[in-house]
Design a protein around this motif. Structure first.
Motif, PDB file in Angstrom:
ATOM      1  N   HIS A  29       0.800  -1.230   0.000  1.00  0.00           N
ATOM      2  CA  HIS A  29       0.000   0.000   0.000  1.00  0.00           C
ATOM      3  C   HIS A  29       0.825   1.269   0.000  1.00  0.00           C
ATOM      4  CE1 HIS A  29       0.885  -0.636   4.245  1.00  0.00           C
ATOM      5  NE2 HIS A  29       0.476   0.583   4.518  1.00  0.00           N
ATOM      6  N   PHE A  30       2.073   1.218   0.503  1.00  0.00           N
ATOM      7  CA  PHE A  30       2.901   2.424   0.483  1.00  0.00           C
ATOM      8  C   PHE A  30       4.053   2.318  -0.515  1.00  0.00           C
ATOM      9  CE2 PHE A  30       4.975  -0.226   3.667  1.00  0.00           C
ATOM     10  CZ  PHE A  30       6.322  -0.051   3.409  1.00  0.00           C
ATOM     11  N   SER A  31       4.075   1.255  -1.294  1.00  0.00           N
ATOM     12  CA  SER A  31       5.126   1.075  -2.291  1.00  0.00           C
ATOM     13  C   SER A  31       4.830   1.905  -3.537  1.00  0.00           C
ATOM     14  CB  SER A  31       5.233  -0.406  -2.680  1.00  0.00           C
ATOM     15  OG  SER A  31       5.591  -1.203  -1.568  1.00  0.00           O
ATOM     16  N   LEU A  32       5.881   2.205  -4.288  1.00  0.00           N
ATOM     17  CA  LEU A  32       5.715   2.923  -5.541  1.00  0.00           C
ATOM     18  C   LEU A  32       5.241   1.973  -6.635  1.00  0.00           C
ATOM     19  CD1 LEU A  32       8.891   5.203  -5.774  1.00  0.00           C
ATOM     20  CD2 LEU A  32       6.654   5.743  -4.796  1.00  0.00           C
ATOM     21  N   SER A  33       4.366   2.476  -7.493  1.00  0.00           N
ATOM     22  CA  SER A  33       3.993   1.754  -8.706  1.00  0.00           C
ATOM     23  C   SER A  33       5.104   1.928  -9.738  1.00  0.00           C
ATOM     24  CB  SER A  33       2.685   2.326  -9.261  1.00  0.00           C
ATOM     25  OG  SER A  33       2.908   3.662  -9.723  1.00  0.00           O
ATOM     26  N   PRO A  34       5.094   1.141 -10.825  1.00  0.00           N
ATOM     27  CA  PRO A  34       6.097   1.358 -11.884  1.00  0.00           C
ATOM     28  C   PRO A  34       6.111   2.782 -12.414  1.00  0.00           C
ATOM     29  CG  PRO A  34       5.071  -0.767 -12.174  1.00  0.00           C
ATOM     30  CD  PRO A  34       4.311  -0.105 -11.062  1.00  0.00           C
ATOM     31  N   ALA A  35       4.935   3.373 -12.605  1.00  0.00           N
ATOM     32  CA  ALA A  35       4.893   4.758 -13.107  1.00  0.00           C
ATOM     33  C   ALA A  35       5.505   5.718 -12.100  1.00  0.00           C
ATOM     34  CB  ALA A  35       3.456   5.154 -13.418  1.00  0.00           C
ATOM     35  N   GLU A  36       5.230   5.492 -10.808  1.00  0.00           N
ATOM     36  CA  GLU A  36       5.792   6.369  -9.777  1.00  0.00           C
ATOM     37  C   GLU A  36       7.305   6.199  -9.658  1.00  0.00           C
ATOM     38  OE1 GLU A  36       2.190   6.960  -6.560  1.00  0.00           O
ATOM     39  OE2 GLU A  36       3.279   5.059  -6.576  1.00  0.00           O
ATOM     40  N   LEU A  37       7.780   4.969  -9.808  1.00  0.00           N
ATOM     41  CA  LEU A  37       9.229   4.755  -9.766  1.00  0.00           C
ATOM     42  C   LEU A  37       9.907   5.467 -10.927  1.00  0.00           C
ATOM     43  CD1 LEU A  37      11.671   3.405  -8.430  1.00  0.00           C
ATOM     44  CD2 LEU A  37      11.225   1.380  -9.853  1.00  0.00           C
ATOM     45  N   SER A  38       9.298   5.412 -12.101  1.00  0.00           N
ATOM     46  CA  SER A  38       9.845   6.133 -13.252  1.00  0.00           C
ATOM     47  C   SER A  38       9.863   7.633 -12.987  1.00  0.00           C
ATOM     48  CB  SER A  38       9.014   5.821 -14.502  1.00  0.00           C
ATOM     49  OG  SER A  38       9.506   6.517 -15.622  1.00  0.00           O
ATOM     50  N   THR A  39       8.790   8.150 -12.393  1.00  0.00           N
ATOM     51  CA  THR A  39       8.737   9.573 -12.039  1.00  0.00           C
ATOM     52  C   THR A  39       9.834   9.917 -11.042  1.00  0.00           C
ATOM     53  OG1 THR A  39       6.362   9.708 -12.441  1.00  0.00           O
ATOM     54  CG2 THR A  39       7.309  11.358 -10.963  1.00  0.00           C
ATOM     55  N   LEU A  40      10.056   9.032 -10.076  1.00  0.00           N
ATOM     56  CA  LEU A  40      11.107   9.249  -9.072  1.00  0.00           C
ATOM     57  C   LEU A  40      12.479   9.357  -9.725  1.00  0.00           C
ATOM     58  CD1 LEU A  40      12.229   9.191  -6.111  1.00  0.00           C
ATOM     59  CD2 LEU A  40      12.329   6.707  -6.366  1.00  0.00           C
ATOM     60  N   VAL A  41      12.804   8.409 -10.583  1.00  0.00           N
ATOM     61  CA  VAL A  41      14.128   8.414 -11.225  1.00  0.00           C
ATOM     62  C   VAL A  41      14.306   9.669 -12.066  1.00  0.00           C
ATOM     63  CG1 VAL A  41      15.612   7.231 -12.884  1.00  0.00           C
ATOM     64  CG2 VAL A  41      14.324   5.899 -11.194  1.00  0.00           C
ATOM     65  N   THR A  42      13.284  10.037 -12.826  1.00  0.00           N
ATOM     66  CA  THR A  42      13.363  11.243 -13.647  1.00  0.00           C
ATOM     67  C   THR A  42      13.563  12.479 -12.788  1.00  0.00           C
ATOM     68  OG1 THR A  42      11.959  10.273 -15.361  1.00  0.00           O
ATOM     69  CG2 THR A  42      12.125  12.664 -15.320  1.00  0.00           C
ATOM     70  N   ALA A  43      12.813  12.575 -11.701  1.00  0.00           N
ATOM     71  CA  ALA A  43      12.922  13.738 -10.818  1.00  0.00           C
ATOM     72  C   ALA A  43      14.293  13.810 -10.150  1.00  0.00           C
ATOM     73  CB  ALA A  43      11.827  13.689  -9.759  1.00  0.00           C
ATOM     74  N   LEU A  44      14.833  12.673  -9.751  1.00  0.00           N
ATOM     75  CA  LEU A  44      16.152  12.661  -9.114  1.00  0.00           C
ATOM     76  C   LEU A  44      17.240  13.064 -10.108  1.00  0.00           C
ATOM     77  CD1 LEU A  44      15.845   9.443  -6.929  1.00  0.00           C
ATOM     78  CD2 LEU A  44      16.103  11.795  -6.088  1.00  0.00           C
ATOM     79  N   ASN A  45      17.117  12.602 -11.345  1.00  0.00           N
ATOM     80  CA  ASN A  45      18.098  12.998 -12.359  1.00  0.00           C
ATOM     81  C   ASN A  45      18.020  14.497 -12.644  1.00  0.00           C
ATOM     82  OD1 ASN A  45      18.975  10.372 -12.567  1.00  0.00           O
ATOM     83  ND2 ASN A  45      17.760   9.896 -14.375  1.00  0.00           N
ATOM     84  N   ARG A  46      16.800  15.036 -12.661  1.00  0.00           N
ATOM     85  CA  ARG A  46      16.634  16.490 -12.844  1.00  0.00           C
ATOM     86  C   ARG A  46      17.216  17.249 -11.653  1.00  0.00           C
ATOM     87  NH1 ARG A  46      11.248  18.533 -13.244  1.00  0.00           N
ATOM     88  NH2 ARG A  46      12.136  20.315 -14.341  1.00  0.00           N
ATOM     89  N   ALA A  47      17.012  16.704 -10.450  1.00  0.00           N
ATOM     90  CA  ALA A  47      17.565  17.359  -9.260  1.00  0.00           C
ATOM     91  C   ALA A  47      19.093  17.394  -9.324  1.00  0.00           C
ATOM     92  CB  ALA A  47      17.103  16.627  -8.000  1.00  0.00           C
ATOM     93  N   HIS A  48      19.698  16.303  -9.795  1.00  0.00           N
ATOM     94  CA  HIS A  48      21.158  16.268  -9.936  1.00  0.00           C
ATOM     95  C   HIS A  48      21.629  17.360 -10.882  1.00  0.00           C
ATOM     96  CE1 HIS A  48      25.216  14.873 -10.637  1.00  0.00           C
ATOM     97  NE2 HIS A  48      24.956  14.727 -11.912  1.00  0.00           N
ATOM     98  N   ARG A  49      20.957  17.483 -12.025  1.00  0.00           N
ATOM     99  CA  ARG A  49      21.352  18.513 -12.984  1.00  0.00           C
ATOM    100  C   ARG A  49      21.108  19.910 -12.411  1.00  0.00           C
ATOM    101  NH1 ARG A  49      18.349  15.153 -16.338  1.00  0.00           N
ATOM    102  NH2 ARG A  49      16.771  16.770 -16.710  1.00  0.00           N
ATOM    103  N   ALA A  50      20.029  20.052 -11.655  1.00  0.00           N
ATOM    104  CA  ALA A  50      19.679  21.377 -11.141  1.00  0.00           C
ATOM    105  C   ALA A  50      20.628  21.852 -10.056  1.00  0.00           C
ATOM    106  CB  ALA A  50      18.248  21.359 -10.596  1.00  0.00           C
ATOM    107  N   LEU A  51      21.186  20.936  -9.276  1.00  0.00           N
ATOM    108  CA  LEU A  51      22.095  21.361  -8.203  1.00  0.00           C
ATOM    109  C   LEU A  51      23.338  22.033  -8.771  1.00  0.00           C
ATOM    110  CD1 LEU A  51      21.977  18.517  -5.538  1.00  0.00           C
ATOM    111  CD2 LEU A  51      20.924  20.775  -5.450  1.00  0.00           C
ATOM    112  N   GLY A  52      23.889  21.487  -9.834  1.00  0.00           N
ATOM    113  CA  GLY A  52      24.996  22.139 -10.534  1.00  0.00           C
ATOM    114  C   GLY A  52      26.194  22.444  -9.661  1.00  0.00           C
ATOM    115  N   SER A  53      26.751  23.621  -9.872  1.00  0.00           N
ATOM    116  CA  SER A  53      27.997  24.027  -9.220  1.00  0.00           C
ATOM    117  C   SER A  53      27.725  24.864  -7.979  1.00  0.00           C
ATOM    118  CB  SER A  53      28.846  24.847 -10.197  1.00  0.00           C
ATOM    119  OG  SER A  53      29.940  25.437  -9.537  1.00  0.00           O
TER     120      SER A  53
END
Length: 353
Positions: A246-270
Motif C-alpha cells: 500500500h505504500f510502495s511505488l507503482s512502476p509509473a511512480e518509480l519512473s517519475t522518481l528516477v526522472t525527478a532525481l536525475n533532474r535534481a542532480h542537474r539542477a544542483l549544478g555548481s
C-alpha cells in the motif's frame, strides 16, 4: 562508495534501489516482472529480503497464529516461509538482473543469510533498521567485504554512531540511510534534515534516504539535502494483500522518481556563483546602465542627480556610479547616452591647469 562498478558520491546522480522485499508474494514470475519494471523505470538496483526464518524468530513467534488479509500461512512462520526464495530463485534473478543491466542484492537478517548472499557474489549487502543495533551481525556482514547499506529507522544518533564504529574499521564502503520505521510515514515524521546531520557526523560515508512515505516527490528533497542512495519500496499493484504494497511505488511512480532525481542532480549544478553566457540576453534586456539624466555640457562636474539608471544593461553598472561622481566630462553627453569613467577626468586636474 562503488556498487557493482557504479560510483556513488556527492557529485553523482542518486543510486536508486527498488525495494521489492516480499512484494513478489512468493511468485518467481511476479518477481521477474518486478525486476523488469524496475529496470524499465530506471532504477539502478532491485532488492529482496533474505531470512533464515528458523534462526531469526523465536519458536513462539514462529508458531504464533497469523491470520488475516496479509497472511500467506496459518502461522507467522508458515507465512514467512511462503514468501522466502531459495538458491534456485536467487540464481535465476541474479542472471535476469545481469541481463537487464541492473544490480541485484538483498537485505540479510542473520549471519546464515549473509553467507547465502555472499556465496552468490551479489554486489552489495543491506542491513535493515531492526538490525542496526545488532553489532554481531553488522560486524559479520562487514567482513564479507561488499559495500554495505544500513537503514536507521527507530535509532538514536548514538546507536548510528555505534553501528558506524562497528563497520568502518572493517569495511569503509558504507552508506547510512535516514529512515523512519513507520509504514507509511507521513511527511512530518521523515525528518529529512537528519540527512544533513549525518553528513556532518559521518563525512567519510555516503548518506541516503530509505523512504517509507507515499509517493515519489519527497525523495528529490532528500537528494537536495545530500542523500545519494535512495531506496523506495516497489510493487506492481498497491491494492494487493501484504504489509508493504500500500505504500510502495507503482512502476509509473518509480519512473517519475528516477526522472525527478536525475533532474535534481542537474539542477544542483555548481557551488560557484557566476554569470552564465545563457543569461546575457535577459540581463541585456532587464539590467541597467548609467546614463545622462539630461544633456550635459563638456567640463560639467558630475553629481549623482546628473545620473540615471536605464535599460538595456550594456554599459557601466549602477554600483560603479562613484567612479563618475566629482569628475569632469571631457565632452558633451546627451540625455540617455551612456556614461563611463573614460569620458571624464578628475575635476582637480582642471583647476590645476
Amino acid at each position: 562508495m562503488t556498487i557493482g562498478g557504479r560510483r556513488v558520491a556527492d557529485d553523482t546522480e542518486a543510486y536508486v534501489i527498488a525495494e521489492i522485499g516480499h512484494n513478489h508474494e512468493g511468485s518467481l514470475e511476479r518477481a521477474e516482472e518486478l525486476f523488469r519494471q524496475a529496470a524499465a523505470a530506471g532504477a539502478h538496483a532491485a532488492k529482496l529480503q533474505k531470512r533464515d526464518n528458523r534462526k531469526v524468530f523465536t519458536q513462539d513467534m514462529y508458531d504464533q497464529p497469523y491470520l488475516g488479509r496479509n497472511s500467506y500461512g496459518p502461522t507467522y512462520g508458515a507465512h514467512r516461509e511462503a514468501l522466502e526464495f531459495g538458491r534456485a530463485e536467487y540464481e535465476h534473478l541474479a542472471q535476469l538482473a545481469a541481463d537487464l543491466g541492473i544490480h541485484f542484492f538483498a537485505t540479510a537478517f542473520d549471519t546464515a543469510s549473509v553467507d547465502f548472499l555472499m556465496d552468490l557474489d551479489l554486489p552489495a549487502i543491506k542491513i535493515a533498521s531492526g538490525d542496526l543495533t545488532n553489532t554481531p551481525l553488522l560486524s559479520y556482514a562487514a567482513k564479507a567485504g561488499k559495500p554495505m547499506i544500513i537503514s536507521t529507522g527507530g535509532a538514536s544518533l548514538e546507536e548510528v554512531r555505534l553501528a558506524c564504529r562497528t563497520i568502518l574499521p572493517i569495511n569503509d564502503q558504507l552508506a547510512v540511510l535516514q529512515c523512519t520505521a513507520v509504514y507509511p510515514a507521513p511527511p512530518e515524521m521523515l525528518h529529512l534534515n537528519v540527512i544533513q546531520a549525518f553528513r556532518r557526523e559521518f563525512p567519510s560515508v555516503v548518506i541516503g534516504f530509505s523512504g517509507h512515505d507515499q509517493g515519489p516527490d519527497l525523495s528529490s528533497v532528500s537528494y537536495g539535502l545530500g542523500a545519494r542512495v535512495i531506496e523506495k519500496h516497489f510493487t506492481l499493484d498497491q491494492t494487493r494483500p501484504g504489509s508493504d504494497h500500500h505504500f510502495s511505488l507503482s512502476p509509473a511512480e518509480l519512473s517519475t522518481l528516477v526522472t525527478a532525481l536525475n533532474r535534481a542532480h542537474r539542477a544542483l549544478g555548481s557551488e560557484v556563483k557566476t554569470p552564465l553566457v545563457e543569461e546575457a540576453p535577459a540581463l541585456f534586456k532587464m539590467g541597467k546602465k548609467v546614463v545622462a539624466a539630461y544633456d550635459l555640457p563638456a567640463g560639467h562636474v558630475l553629481r549623482e542627480s546628473d545620473l540615471a539608471f536605464k535599460s538595456p544593461g550594456d554599459g557601466l553598472k549602477p554600483y560603479r556610479l562613484n567612479e563618475l561622481i566629482g569628475r569632469s566630462l571631457r565632452q558633451p553627453v546627451a540625455v540617455d547616452e551612456p556614461l563611463s569613467p573614460e569620458l571624464t577626468i578628475l575635476a582637480e586636474s582642471i583647476h590645476a591647469s
